[in-house]
Design a protein around this motif. Sequence first.
Motif, PDB file in Angstrom:
ATOM      1  N   VAL A 272       0.829  -1.201   0.000  1.00 64.54           N
ATOM      2  CA  VAL A 272       0.000   0.000   0.000  1.00 64.54           C
ATOM      3  C   VAL A 272       0.864   1.251   0.000  1.00 64.54           C
ATOM      4  CG1 VAL A 272      -1.920  -1.125   1.204  1.00 64.54           C
ATOM      5  CG2 VAL A 272      -0.147   0.046   2.537  1.00 64.54           C
ATOM      6  N   SER A 273       0.267   2.333  -0.492  1.00 60.90           N
ATOM      7  CA  SER A 273       0.857   3.664  -0.337  1.00 60.90           C
ATOM      8  C   SER A 273       0.265   4.378   0.869  1.00 60.90           C
ATOM      9  CB  SER A 273       0.616   4.505  -1.596  1.00 60.90           C
ATOM     10  OG  SER A 273       1.260   3.943  -2.719  1.00 60.90           O
ATOM     11  N   PHE A 274      -1.029   4.087   1.143  1.00 61.04           N
ATOM     12  CA  PHE A 274      -1.715   4.628   2.312  1.00 61.04           C
ATOM     13  C   PHE A 274      -2.047   3.484   3.260  1.00 61.04           C
ATOM     14  CE2 PHE A 274      -2.511   8.066  -0.657  1.00 61.04           C
ATOM     15  CZ  PHE A 274      -2.492   9.206   0.138  1.00 61.04           C
ATOM     16  N   LEU A 275      -1.535   3.537   4.468  1.00 60.31           N
ATOM     17  CA  LEU A 275      -1.869   2.563   5.495  1.00 60.31           C
ATOM     18  C   LEU A 275      -3.022   3.113   6.326  1.00 60.31           C
ATOM     19  CD1 LEU A 275      -0.772  -0.211   6.461  1.00 60.31           C
ATOM     20  CD2 LEU A 275       0.415   1.040   8.277  1.00 60.31           C
ATOM     21  N   GLN A 276      -4.005   2.240   6.647  1.00 61.82           N
ATOM     22  CA  GLN A 276      -5.229   2.704   7.301  1.00 61.82           C
ATOM     23  C   GLN A 276      -5.506   1.950   8.612  1.00 61.82           C
ATOM     24  OE1 GLN A 276      -7.769   2.145   3.701  1.00 61.82           O
ATOM     25  NE2 GLN A 276      -8.117   4.342   3.893  1.00 61.82           N
ATOM     26  N   PRO A 277      -4.624   2.049   9.582  1.00 63.49           N
ATOM     27  CA  PRO A 277      -4.866   1.349  10.846  1.00 63.49           C
ATOM     28  C   PRO A 277      -6.026   1.967  11.615  1.00 63.49           C
ATOM     29  CG  PRO A 277      -2.975   2.796  11.051  1.00 63.49           C
ATOM     30  CD  PRO A 277      -3.380   2.835   9.603  1.00 63.49           C
ATOM     31  N   ASP A 278      -6.619   1.166  12.478  1.00 60.66           N
ATOM     32  CA  ASP A 278      -7.754   1.575  13.305  1.00 60.66           C
ATOM     33  C   ASP A 278      -7.392   1.255  14.746  1.00 60.66           C
ATOM     34  OD1 ASP A 278     -10.194   1.374  14.822  1.00 60.66           O
ATOM     35  OD2 ASP A 278     -11.326   1.261  12.950  1.00 60.66           O
ATOM     36  N   ALA A 279      -7.192   2.275  15.579  1.00 54.50           N
ATOM     37  CA  ALA A 279      -6.716   2.061  16.951  1.00 54.50           C
ATOM     38  C   ALA A 279      -7.643   1.155  17.763  1.00 54.50           C
ATOM     39  CB  ALA A 279      -6.505   3.399  17.658  1.00 54.50           C
ATOM     40  N   PRO A 280      -8.963   1.342  17.737  1.00 53.58           N
ATOM     41  CA  PRO A 280      -9.808   0.413  18.484  1.00 53.58           C
ATOM     42  C   PRO A 280      -9.702  -1.031  18.003  1.00 53.58           C
ATOM     43  CG  PRO A 280     -11.011   2.439  18.073  1.00 53.58           C
ATOM     44  CD  PRO A 280      -9.736   2.514  17.282  1.00 53.58           C
ATOM     45  N   ARG A 281      -9.410  -1.248  16.735  1.00 48.70           N
ATOM     46  CA  ARG A 281      -9.328  -2.616  16.220  1.00 48.70           C
ATOM     47  C   ARG A 281      -7.982  -3.284  16.525  1.00 48.70           C
ATOM     48  NH1 ARG A 281     -12.611  -2.098  10.432  1.00 48.70           N
ATOM     49  NH2 ARG A 281     -14.672  -2.449  11.347  1.00 48.70           N
ATOM     50  N   VAL A 282      -6.908  -2.513  16.593  1.00 46.80           N
ATOM     51  CA  VAL A 282      -5.600  -3.138  16.804  1.00 46.80           C
ATOM     52  C   VAL A 282      -5.244  -3.279  18.278  1.00 46.80           C
ATOM     53  CG1 VAL A 282      -4.744  -2.317  14.583  1.00 46.80           C
ATOM     54  CG2 VAL A 282      -4.290  -0.969  16.654  1.00 46.80           C
ATOM     55  N   GLY A 283      -6.087  -2.767  19.165  1.00 50.94           N
ATOM     56  CA  GLY A 283      -5.825  -2.914  20.593  1.00 50.94           C
ATOM     57  C   GLY A 283      -5.591  -1.621  21.326  1.00 50.94           C
ATOM     58  N   GLY A 284      -5.769  -0.485  20.659  1.00 50.96           N
ATOM     59  CA  GLY A 284      -5.632   0.796  21.334  1.00 50.96           C
ATOM     60  C   GLY A 284      -4.491   1.629  20.790  1.00 50.96           C
ATOM     61  N   ILE A 285      -4.153   2.670  21.519  1.00 49.88           N
ATOM     62  CA  ILE A 285      -3.132   3.619  21.091  1.00 49.88           C
ATOM     63  C   ILE A 285      -1.741   3.004  21.177  1.00 49.88           C
ATOM     64  CG2 ILE A 285      -2.058   5.834  21.663  1.00 49.88           C
ATOM     65  CD1 ILE A 285      -4.884   6.737  22.586  1.00 49.88           C
ATOM     66  N   THR A 286      -1.495   2.175  22.183  1.00 55.25           N
ATOM     67  CA  THR A 286      -0.166   1.592  22.369  1.00 55.25           C
ATOM     68  C   THR A 286       0.281   0.801  21.142  1.00 55.25           C
ATOM     69  OG1 THR A 286      -0.477   1.556  24.766  1.00 55.25           O
ATOM     70  CG2 THR A 286       1.249   0.134  23.862  1.00 55.25           C
ATOM     71  N   PRO A 287      -0.480  -0.185  20.651  1.00 51.93           N
ATOM     72  CA  PRO A 287      -0.055  -0.869  19.426  1.00 51.93           C
ATOM     73  C   PRO A 287      -0.154   0.014  18.190  1.00 51.93           C
ATOM     74  CG  PRO A 287      -2.166  -1.719  20.178  1.00 51.93           C
ATOM     75  CD  PRO A 287      -1.658  -0.832  21.265  1.00 51.93           C
ATOM     76  N   PHE A 288      -1.088   0.958  18.181  1.00 53.99           N
ATOM     77  CA  PHE A 288      -1.212   1.867  17.044  1.00 53.99           C
ATOM     78  C   PHE A 288       0.080   2.647  16.845  1.00 53.99           C
ATOM     79  CE2 PHE A 288      -2.457   5.617  14.694  1.00 53.99           C
ATOM     80  CZ  PHE A 288      -3.480   5.198  13.851  1.00 53.99           C
ATOM     81  N   LEU A 289       0.707   3.081  17.931  1.00 54.18           N
ATOM     82  CA  LEU A 289       1.951   3.827  17.821  1.00 54.18           C
ATOM     83  C   LEU A 289       3.066   2.962  17.248  1.00 54.18           C
ATOM     84  CD1 LEU A 289       1.865   5.869  21.158  1.00 54.18           C
ATOM     85  CD2 LEU A 289       1.335   6.670  18.838  1.00 54.18           C
ATOM     86  N   ARG A 290       3.041   1.672  17.536  1.00 54.66           N
ATOM     87  CA  ARG A 290       4.025   0.765  16.936  1.00 54.66           C
ATOM     88  C   ARG A 290       3.818   0.695  15.419  1.00 54.66           C
ATOM     89  NH1 ARG A 290       2.221  -3.418  21.133  1.00 54.66           N
ATOM     90  NH2 ARG A 290       3.219  -2.706  23.055  1.00 54.66           N
ATOM     91  N   ILE A 291       2.573   0.672  15.011  1.00 57.65           N
ATOM     92  CA  ILE A 291       2.269   0.632  13.581  1.00 57.65           C
ATOM     93  C   ILE A 291       2.719   1.926  12.908  1.00 57.65           C
ATOM     94  CG2 ILE A 291       0.383   0.580  11.903  1.00 57.65           C
ATOM     95  CD1 ILE A 291      -1.105  -1.266  13.919  1.00 57.65           C
ATOM     96  N   LEU A 292       2.487   3.064  13.558  1.00 59.54           N
ATOM     97  CA  LEU A 292       2.933   4.339  12.990  1.00 59.54           C
ATOM     98  C   LEU A 292       4.452   4.359  12.814  1.00 59.54           C
ATOM     99  CD1 LEU A 292       0.846   7.213  14.631  1.00 59.54           C
ATOM    100  CD2 LEU A 292       0.433   5.972  12.496  1.00 59.54           C
ATOM    101  N   ALA A 293       5.178   3.790  13.751  1.00 63.86           N
ATOM    102  CA  ALA A 293       6.632   3.764  13.633  1.00 63.86           C
ATOM    103  C   ALA A 293       7.055   2.936  12.416  1.00 63.86           C
ATOM    104  CB  ALA A 293       7.246   3.202  14.909  1.00 63.86           C
ATOM    105  N   LEU A 294       6.404   1.798  12.193  1.00 64.72           N
ATOM    106  CA  LEU A 294       6.699   0.973  11.025  1.00 64.72           C
ATOM    107  C   LEU A 294       6.354   1.714   9.735  1.00 64.72           C
ATOM    108  CD1 LEU A 294       5.290  -2.470  12.251  1.00 64.72           C
ATOM    109  CD2 LEU A 294       7.709  -1.820  12.050  1.00 64.72           C
TER     110      LEU A 294
END
Length: 373
Positions: A272-294
């Motif tokens: 993808v060129s645009f990644l579309q994570p969803d914080a409530p679906r991935v487990g909250g802000i903590t894992p979401f921030l890991r995804i943003l770093a990647l």
Amino acid sequence: MPDRIRTLKLSLAYLPLAVPISDAKVLTGRQRPLTQVALLFAEITTEAGFEGIGFSYSKRAGGPGLFAHAREIGGDVIGEDPSDIGKLDTLLVWAGASVGRSGLATQAIAAIDVALWDLKAKRASLPLAKLLGSHRDAVPCYNTSGGFLNAPIEEVLDNAAEAVERGIGGIKIKVGQPDQLADLARVEAVRSSLPESVALMVDANQQWDRGTALRMGRQLEPFGLVWIEEPLDAYDAAGHAMLSARLDTPIASGEMLTSVAEHRALISQNSVSFLQPDAPRVGGITPFLRILALADEAGLKVAPHFAMELHLHLAAAYPGEVWVEHFDWLEPLFNERLEIADGRMLVPDRPGIGVSLSDQARAWTVETATFGG
């Protein structure tokens, strides 16, 4: 002295939608129309008197499951230091690891994780975006809620015009109908009705196979779309990578994934060129921030899915290009409203996420559980 979590209150509420909502999954017989959204709320108080609120959600099914899982493990946070968010994330994930570290289990944890981050930002008297380290005070936004397939094209055009009048910078419409010519006609009608400065995106909701997606992608090229969203099954990282390599229009996906590992697969295969994570679906802000770093390391653009009240803050804290999705569905749940101007959604200056539960949200609540006291 460290503060301690004194109480955790969990609530399950059902938000009714004004009309049944249909995307391509309904028209192809995979799902029934969407009539309500289940919300899991977590409200935390500490011994020092601080409060935090978080939420997760599920569409069509899963609400009782979210509530049951959170109720079973939520009591483990009582007496813990609310600042130890990483520790508490690990604690809750492993408390329910027998049913998995993705899917419903992580979505149940998300409400508690978000509440902890809300509390932390409030204790610092900062908006969540500022606590995380924001890169901007406003984020480009696009509207989705006006472009579903249950609405005739005339209504979609009216909705788009109203959104632009409100200051929204982009319009996304649903495609993926059995009749692909109808999809193309719908896109052409919307594109021709919008000013050139207004962005246009389409979302196929996973309804095409690889061959169809490639053919449709080529036919959609002249419309100058910002992205084609979920042209394939959400887990087909290789197929999305093929489309990304062979089409000029960027590919977007990620909203249906429920773990860091699943997002890593999209990123590692250049899907993808645009990644579309969803914080409530991935487990909250903590894992979401890991995804943003990647995503940042891979140089991707980010457009979080749904839940603008939360994702506005997270998008503002991403260094790369971002969009936030305008969905007005959740507005009745909160006392506050987000501001939009010049195509952008403004990060509120209220501490934390900047929302409080409305009386209507309380009235729609069907079940609660409280821990501590």
